[in-house]
Design an enzyme around this catalytic site. Structure first.
Site, PDB file in Angstrom:
ATOM      1  N   ASP A  18     -53.702 -27.961 -38.010  1.00 19.17           N
ATOM      2  CA  ASP A  18     -52.248 -28.166 -38.013  1.00 19.17           C
ATOM      3  C   ASP A  18     -51.903 -29.447 -37.250  1.00 19.17           C
ATOM      4  O   ASP A  18     -51.431 -29.408 -36.115  1.00 19.17           O
ATOM      5  CB  ASP A  18     -51.565 -26.947 -37.387  1.00 19.17           C
ATOM      6  CG  ASP A  18     -50.062 -26.958 -37.578  1.00 19.17           C
ATOM      7  OD1 ASP A  18     -49.579 -27.715 -38.432  1.00 19.17           O
ATOM      8  OD2 ASP A  18     -49.373 -26.195 -36.861  1.00 19.17           O
ATOM      9  N   SER A  60     -42.239 -26.536 -32.436  1.00 17.00           N
ATOM     10  CA  SER A  60     -43.418 -26.925 -33.217  1.00 17.00           C
ATOM     11  C   SER A  60     -43.600 -28.436 -33.254  1.00 17.00           C
ATOM     12  O   SER A  60     -42.634 -29.194 -33.380  1.00 17.00           O
ATOM     13  CB  SER A  60     -43.292 -26.419 -34.652  1.00 17.00           C
ATOM     14  OG  SER A  60     -43.389 -25.025 -34.706  1.00 17.00           O
ATOM     15  N   HIS A 115     -47.531 -28.393 -40.283  1.00 18.93           N
ATOM     16  CA  HIS A 115     -46.675 -27.406 -40.946  1.00 18.93           C
ATOM     17  C   HIS A 115     -45.203 -27.815 -40.943  1.00 18.93           C
ATOM     18  O   HIS A 115     -44.405 -27.245 -41.690  1.00 18.93           O
ATOM     19  CB  HIS A 115     -46.864 -26.017 -40.325  1.00 18.93           C
ATOM     20  CG  HIS A 115     -46.180 -25.804 -39.020  1.00 18.93           C
ATOM     21  ND1 HIS A 115     -46.829 -25.924 -37.808  1.00 18.93           N
ATOM     22  CD2 HIS A 115     -44.906 -25.456 -38.730  1.00 18.93           C
ATOM     23  CE1 HIS A 115     -45.984 -25.657 -36.830  1.00 18.93           C
ATOM     24  NE2 HIS A 115     -44.815 -25.374 -37.365  1.00 18.93           N
TER      25      HIS A 115
END
EC number: 3.4.21.-
Length: 318
Positions: free
Chosen positions: A147, A249, A95
């Site tokens: 992801d 992330s 992402h």
């Protein structure tokens, strides 16, 4: 084309990297020795660190404590975390690249504690690498499923005490509920959006990996919706006191096993930050072990177009 042309052809093929296999790096299918196959028949160590000092309080880290930690930089600013798998490969979350998928937009910083090195920090800029390819898992669906992404660097990384690759395994079963698992990142430090303060140093937190049954139970309160699939797992504190946040992330969740460090998860998503009954959600690397190995094994360097044009000219020359 003559002897001179043949010699130039051989040099161009070597420079372009045609036919050279991708570097496999620090992978293994199960418990084993501390050395993993690398490119060109060499062996590489993974999961080792030479720096063990921990800043009091266990919040701010020390340079070299997590030598595989990478800062993925979008137009020179930190955007996501990542982890070094080998001299040419970095692992992160898919992402991170949803809106910015051109390799030329990204660089990878290694070996630094701060996410904002000063302009005169020549050491930091010498350990910043251009990205050649971004390979997102073909089944990635935003942050909810699959992801995971791999970045192929444009040049080989030089290892030292502050830059080392992490190991990965094909199974994470042995790491559930283990006490020595850690997550690291340069993200926000509070649910209200407090940014990382100067000097913008890497932070670390000790976390517990929860089994998916327990995690789904927590996410079902007060709703009745299961959200955690086998390709994910949860980690953190159930009371919300330890969690990841925006900016973390793509970073690694790693665990110690018999003196070696293994990456088990990738920071993926969460319900805000630091909320009770809402632990952070991570991509389960073991599910993608064979995909990672396949990509790293079969990818080849992208030839320089100018070199290919010269190569064609040589082939057609009398």
């Amino acid at each position: 084309m003559g002897a001179r042309g043949a010699l130039l052809l051989a040099l161009l093929l070597a420079r372009a990297g045609l036919g050279k296999p991708g570097e496999l790096g620090a992978l293994q299918a199960g418990p084993g020795a501390a050395r993993r196959p690398g490119g060109g028949g060499r062996e590489e160590a993974c999961g080792h660190r030479e720096i063990h000092a921990l800043v009091a309080g266990g919040v701010e880290s020390a340079r070299g404590r997590w030598p595989w930690q990478a800062s993925l930089r979008l137009r020179r600013r930190h955007r996501c975390g990542g982890s070094l798998l080998s001299r040419r490969w970095v692992l992160s979350a898919a992402h991170c690249f949803q809106k910015h998928y051109y390799p030329s937009e990204w660089t990878v910083q290694l070996g630094e504690l701060t996410s904002r090195p000063t302009p005169w920090n020549l050491r930091a800029y010498s350990s910043r690498y251009k990205v050649q390819d971004i390979i997102v898992n073909p089944d990635a669906l935003g942050v909810l499923r699959n992801d995971i992404a791999l970045l192929r660097l444009a040049s080989s990384v030089t290892y030292n005490a502050y830059i080392q690759p992490i190991c990965i395994e094909s199974s994470t079963f042995n790491f559930v509920h283990r006490p020595d698992c850690w997550v690291t990142g340069w993200g926000l430090i509070s649910p209200s959006g407090t940014p990382l303060p100067p000097p913008y140093n890497l932070r670390e937190a000790q976390v517990t990996i929860l089994n998916n049954t327990r995690c789904n139970y927590l996410f079902e309160q007060p709703s009745s919706r299961s959200m955690i699939w086998d390709s994910m797992f949860c980690a953190g504190a159930e009371d919300g006191s330890v969690d990841t946040c925006k900016g973390d992330s793509g970073g690694p969740l790693v665990c110690d096993k018999d003196g070696l460090w293994y990456q088990v998860g990738i920071v993926s998503w969460g319900m805000d930050c630091g909320q009770p009954n809402r632990p952070g959600v991570y991509t389960n690397i073991s599910v993608y072990f064979h995909w990672i190995r396949r990509v790293m094994s079969h990818s080849t360097p992208r030839p320089n177009p100018s070199q290919l044009l010269l190569l064609l000219a040589l082939l057609w020359a009398p």
